[in-house]
Write an enzyme that holds these catalytic residues in place. Structure first.
Site, PDB file in Angstrom:
ATOM      1  CB  CYS A   1      -0.923  -0.022   1.213  1.00  0.00           C
ATOM      2  SG  CYS A   1      -1.906   1.457   1.370  1.00  0.00           S
ATOM      3  CB  CYS A  51      -3.262   2.679  -1.496  1.00  0.00           C
ATOM      4  SG  CYS A  51      -3.331   1.016  -0.847  1.00  0.00           S
ATOM      5  CE  LYS A  53      -4.868   3.787  -6.365  1.00  0.00           C
ATOM      6  NZ  LYS A  53      -5.827   2.783  -5.875  1.00  0.00           N
ATOM      7  CE1 TYR A  64      -7.185  -1.020  -6.634  1.00  0.00           C
ATOM      8  CE2 TYR A  64      -8.060  -3.248  -6.665  1.00  0.00           C
ATOM      9  CZ  TYR A  64      -7.209  -2.301  -6.125  1.00  0.00           C
ATOM     10  OH  TYR A  64      -6.379  -2.626  -5.084  1.00  0.00           O
ATOM     11  CD  GLU A 109      -7.395   2.677  -8.952  1.00  0.00           C
ATOM     12  OE1 GLU A 109      -8.281   2.921  -8.122  1.00  0.00           O
ATOM     13  OE2 GLU A 109      -6.316   2.146  -8.643  1.00  0.00           O
ATOM     14  CG  HIS A 116     -29.187  23.121  -3.041  1.00  0.00           C
ATOM     15  ND1 HIS A 116     -29.317  22.324  -4.167  1.00  0.00           N
ATOM     16  CD2 HIS A 116     -29.363  24.404  -3.435  1.00  0.00           C
ATOM     17  CE1 HIS A 116     -29.585  23.100  -5.193  1.00  0.00           C
ATOM     18  NE2 HIS A 116     -29.618  24.364  -4.787  1.00  0.00           N
ATOM     19  CD  GLU A 130     -28.684  19.129  -4.099  1.00  0.00           C
ATOM     20  OE1 GLU A 130     -29.759  19.478  -3.601  1.00  0.00           O
ATOM     21  OE2 GLU A 130     -27.866  19.947  -4.555  1.00  0.00           O
TER      22      GLU A 130
HETATM   23  C1  LIG Z   1      -1.068  -0.731  -7.616  1.00  0.00           C
HETATM   24  C2  LIG Z   1      -1.904  -1.051  -6.408  1.00  0.00           C
HETATM   25  C3  LIG Z   1      -2.854  -0.153  -5.984  1.00  0.00           C
HETATM   26  C4  LIG Z   1      -3.627  -0.423  -4.864  1.00  0.00           C
HETATM   27  N1  LIG Z   1      -4.569   0.488  -4.492  1.00  0.00           N
HETATM   28  C5  LIG Z   1      -5.320   0.255  -3.400  1.00  0.00           C
HETATM   29  C6  LIG Z   1      -6.276   1.219  -2.965  1.00  0.00           C
HETATM   30  O1  LIG Z   1      -6.450   2.279  -3.581  1.00  0.00           O
HETATM   31  N2  LIG Z   1      -7.001   0.952  -1.850  1.00  0.00           N
HETATM   32  C7  LIG Z   1      -6.830  -0.215  -1.146  1.00  0.00           C
HETATM   33  O2  LIG Z   1      -7.502  -0.398  -0.120  1.00  0.00           O
HETATM   34  N3  LIG Z   1      -5.943  -1.153  -1.551  1.00  0.00           N
HETATM   35  C8  LIG Z   1      -5.185  -0.943  -2.651  1.00  0.00           C
HETATM   36  N4  LIG Z   1      -4.264  -1.878  -3.041  1.00  0.00           N
HETATM   37  C9  LIG Z   1      -4.195  -3.164  -2.303  1.00  0.00           C
HETATM   38  C10 LIG Z   1      -3.403  -3.016  -1.015  1.00  0.00           C
HETATM   39  O3  LIG Z   1      -2.130  -2.495  -1.287  1.00  0.00           O
HETATM   40  C11 LIG Z   1      -3.285  -4.385  -0.346  1.00  0.00           C
HETATM   41  O4  LIG Z   1      -4.556  -4.946  -0.190  1.00  0.00           O
HETATM   42  C12 LIG Z   1      -2.626  -4.284   1.018  1.00  0.00           C
HETATM   43  O5  LIG Z   1      -1.345  -3.725   0.924  1.00  0.00           O
HETATM   44  C13 LIG Z   1      -2.558  -5.674   1.664  1.00  0.00           C
HETATM   45  O6  LIG Z   1      -1.872  -5.609   2.888  1.00  0.00           O
HETATM   46  P1  LIG Z   1      -1.096  -6.875   3.433  1.00  0.00           P
HETATM   47  O7  LIG Z   1      -0.600  -6.507   4.786  1.00  0.00           O
HETATM   48  O8  LIG Z   1      -1.911  -8.081   3.285  1.00  0.00           O
HETATM   49  O9  LIG Z   1       0.142  -7.081   2.438  1.00  0.00           O
HETATM   50  P2  LIG Z   1       1.253  -6.096   1.909  1.00  0.00           P
HETATM   51  O10 LIG Z   1       0.926  -4.688   2.154  1.00  0.00           O
HETATM   52  O11 LIG Z   1       1.514  -6.520   0.512  1.00  0.00           O
HETATM   53  O12 LIG Z   1       2.510  -6.429   2.812  1.00  0.00           O
HETATM   54  C14 LIG Z   1       3.164  -7.653   2.747  1.00  0.00           C
HETATM   55  C15 LIG Z   1       4.635  -7.400   3.024  1.00  0.00           C
HETATM   56  O13 LIG Z   1       5.290  -8.638   3.288  1.00  0.00           O
HETATM   57  C16 LIG Z   1       6.595  -8.593   2.749  1.00  0.00           C
HETATM   58  N5  LIG Z   1       7.036  -9.978   2.615  1.00  0.00           N
HETATM   59  C17 LIG Z   1       6.586 -10.920   1.741  1.00  0.00           C
HETATM   60  N6  LIG Z   1       7.167 -12.109   1.997  1.00  0.00           N
HETATM   61  C18 LIG Z   1       7.982 -11.913   3.066  1.00  0.00           C
HETATM   62  C19 LIG Z   1       8.833 -12.770   3.810  1.00  0.00           C
HETATM   63  N7  LIG Z   1       8.915 -14.069   3.556  1.00  0.00           N
HETATM   64  N8  LIG Z   1       9.553 -12.233   4.813  1.00  0.00           N
HETATM   65  C20 LIG Z   1       9.461 -10.912   5.120  1.00  0.00           C
HETATM   66  N9  LIG Z   1       8.659 -10.055   4.447  1.00  0.00           N
HETATM   67  C21 LIG Z   1       7.918 -10.568   3.439  1.00  0.00           C
HETATM   68  C22 LIG Z   1       6.412  -7.835   1.452  1.00  0.00           C
HETATM   69  O14 LIG Z   1       7.640  -7.256   1.040  1.00  0.00           O
HETATM   70  C23 LIG Z   1       5.382  -6.785   1.850  1.00  0.00           C
HETATM   71  O15 LIG Z   1       6.003  -5.583   2.277  1.00  0.00           O
HETATM   72  C24 LIG Z   1      -3.449  -1.633  -4.154  1.00  0.00           C
HETATM   73  C25 LIG Z   1      -2.488  -2.559  -4.568  1.00  0.00           C
HETATM   74  C26 LIG Z   1      -1.717  -2.270  -5.682  1.00  0.00           C
HETATM   75  C27 LIG Z   1      -0.691  -3.269  -6.127  1.00  0.00           C
END
Ligand SMILES: Cc1cc2nc3c(=O)[nH]c(=O)nc-3n(C[C@H](O)[C@H](O)[C@H](O)COP(=O)(O)OP(=O)(O)OC[C@H]3O[C@@H](n4cnc5c(N)ncnc54)[C@H](O)[C@@H]3O)c2cc1C
Length: 463
Positions: free
Chosen positions: A43, A48, A51, A180, A184, A439, A444
């Site tokens: 994110c 997010c 972006k 999306y 986007e 308004h 609205e």
């Molecule tokens: C281009 C794009 C735009 C997005 N826009 C939106 C939006 O507008 N609104 C919204 O709500 N969501 C959006 N999302 C989705 C959102 O980013 C994810 O749903 C969210 O980040 C999920 O959180 P998470 O904690 O599950 O995983 P992540 O945020 O992906 O975090 C997982 C982390 O684990 C780390 N990792 C992986 N494997 C290991 C390991 N073995 N050891 C140590 N670290 C590891 C990764 O490096 C990463 O930093 C977007 C995603 C993308 C790709």
């Protein structure tokens, strides 16, 4: 009792992982967290946040055009991609710093390393080959880009990850995907002056969103100059003699573009994580299988966010993380609540939505009342822009509950957030009718659509 190094160890420093680690540590638990790339996760680093900054940047071209109708003469404008990238990178670094600071202030131990499971209580810190032990473990490793290995020329394409770091703004781009992120980025690149084509194998972009909005957004994007090819996929990408890319499509088209971006969804980041060592079960997509409490089949191991491949949104990962903390450390078993999640597509115009689309509601309820208004937002009476806005409420006729609210137009995402409160509270159409309008606003319309536009009975629209 076995003494573990940590009460709680989190693998993955993204939206879900950081929240769980920080809150657990602030409760006095001994917490460790490992992140293999950058704290903040998808994110903050490549999702997010950057972006949305790109979305803001891309809006200015239309703002400059619209200003003329209000009497402004805007001089010649020039967009500088490198400035945007540098400023975006600075902001992302600032946020990453805040995430790290939040963790260390709360007392969590931070590992800048990949981590893998050795068994149900042991974790290997890859950078130091150190093994640490933990009573409870949270898997929060998110997802990664779904690549098409079979595509000839795949290595010449980029994903959203690279789109945030391109050295130069391409003159033309072909984006594959209809979700999306693809939509986007098509709007972002188009707004920045890039000749943009979107190619999608399905019949209409943005599957699962309300069909009226999908169709209208599709048409509006085409009217702006974005080319959209549905029912079609890329079959081959070749570097041409002039250093551009020659793309062949399943529909027999040959396109010449500067950049090809694949946005075909994201898959759980579980390969090589050692899940099998700990006996953690996954489904056929590699997603960690969890129960309502985010507990895996292994009693002390939990998983949240994109790695569970349920709803891939930041607020969902954060909510699930908070539920895990409640369950594990506050003696308050808490299930995740995935009902009525509002979401936005930051296209131009924007989509904001909460609850069921008309089609999904028609599958669930015998009879619907649908209230819908299509109009030109007031701002465009002077800007001259022909773009239409849509507000739509889907109501279960049996009890008058509003089960879906959908907006296409400026600030639709902001409106969806507020509508989500009303829908979550179970508001009926009568509650909307009783609510005084603000308004003059576009919102609205949501409280002034008194007569149903049509009904849906047994899945069929009737007057
Ligand atoms: C281009 C794009 C735009 C997005 N826009 C939106 C939006 O507008 N609104 C919204 O709500 N969501 C959006 N999302 C989705 C959102 O980013 C994810 O749903 C969210 O980040 C999920 O959180 P998470 O904690 O599950 O995983 P992540 O945020 O992906 O975090 C997982 C982390 O684990 C780390 N990792 C992986 N494997 C290991 C390991 N073995 N050891 C140590 N670290 C590891 C990764 O490096 C990463 O930093 C977007 C995603 C993308 C790709």
């Amino acid at each position: 009792m076995t003494e573990f190094d940590y009460d709680f160890f989190v693998i993955g420093g993204g939206s879900g992982g950081v929240r769980a680690a920080r809150v657990a540590a602030s409760l006095g638990k001994r917490v460790g967290i490992a992140e293999e790339y950058r704290y903040g996760g998808t994110c903050v680093i490549r999702g997010c946040v950057p972006k949305k900054l790109f979305v803001y940047a891309s809006h200015f071209s239309e703002e400059f055009e619209d200003a003329a109708g209000f009497g402004w003469r805007v001089g010649e404008s020039h967009f500088d991609w490198q400035t945007l990238i540098a400023n975006k990178d600075r902001e992302v670094a600032r946020l990453e710093g805040l995430y790290r600071k939040g963790l260390s202030n709360a007392g969590a131990e931070i590992f800048d390393s990949r981590a893998e499971l050795v068994d149900e209580h042991r974790i290997r810190i890859i950078s130091s080959n150190q093994i640490v032990t933990a009573d409870k473990i949270l898997i929060a490793v998110g997802g990664r880009v779904n690549s098409v290995d079979k595509l000839e020329g795949q290595e010449l394409t980029i994903s959203s990850n690279e789109a945030f770091h391109l050295e130069n703004l391409p003159k033309s781009i072909l984006i594959a995907g209809g979700g999306y992120i693809a939509v986007e980025f098509a709007n972002i690149f188009h707004g920045l002056g890039v000749e943009t084509t979107l190619i999608y194998r399905g019949p209409e972009i943005l599957k699962n969103f309300d069909m009226d909005l999908r169709r209208t957004l599709h048409r509006t994007m085409e009217e702006k100059g974005i080319r959209i090819l549905c029912h079609e996929v890329i079959t081959k990408v070749v570097r041409s003699a002039d250093a551009r890319l020659d793309v062949t499509t399943s529909g027999g088209k040959n396109l010449k573009v500067d950049q090809v971006m694949m946005a075909l969804g994201r898959i759980p980041n579980t390969s090589g994580l050692g899940l099998e060592n700990a006996g953690v079960g996954t489904n056929e997509n590699g997603a960690v299988v969890v129960d309502d409490y985010m507990r895996t089949n292994v009693e002390n191991i939990f998983a949240v966010g994109d790695v569970t491949d349920r709803i891939q949104l930041t607020p969902v990962a954060i909510h699930e993380a908070m539920c895990v903390v409640e369950t594990l450390f506050k003696d308050n078993p808490t299930k995740a609540d995935h009902e009525m999640i509002a979401t936005a597509v930051f296209s131009q115009p924007e989509i904001g939505t909460v609850g069921l689309s008309e089609d999904a509601a028609a599958r669930k309820y015998d009879e619907l009342e649908v209230y819908s208004a299509t109009f030109r937002p007031m701002r465009h009476t002077l800007s001259g822009r022909q773009e239409k806005m849509i507000t739509k409420l889907v109501v279960n006729a049996a009890d008058r509950r509003v089960v879906g609210a959908h907006i296409l137009g400026p600030d639709a995402g902001e409106m969806a957030q507020l509508l989500a409160i009303a829908l979550k509270a179970g508001c009926t159409k009568d509650d909307f009718d009783r609510t005084m309008a603000v308004h003059p606003t576009a919102a609205e319309e949501l409280v002034t659509m008194y007569q149903p536009s049509f009904r849906v009975k047994d899945g069929v629209r009737v007057e």
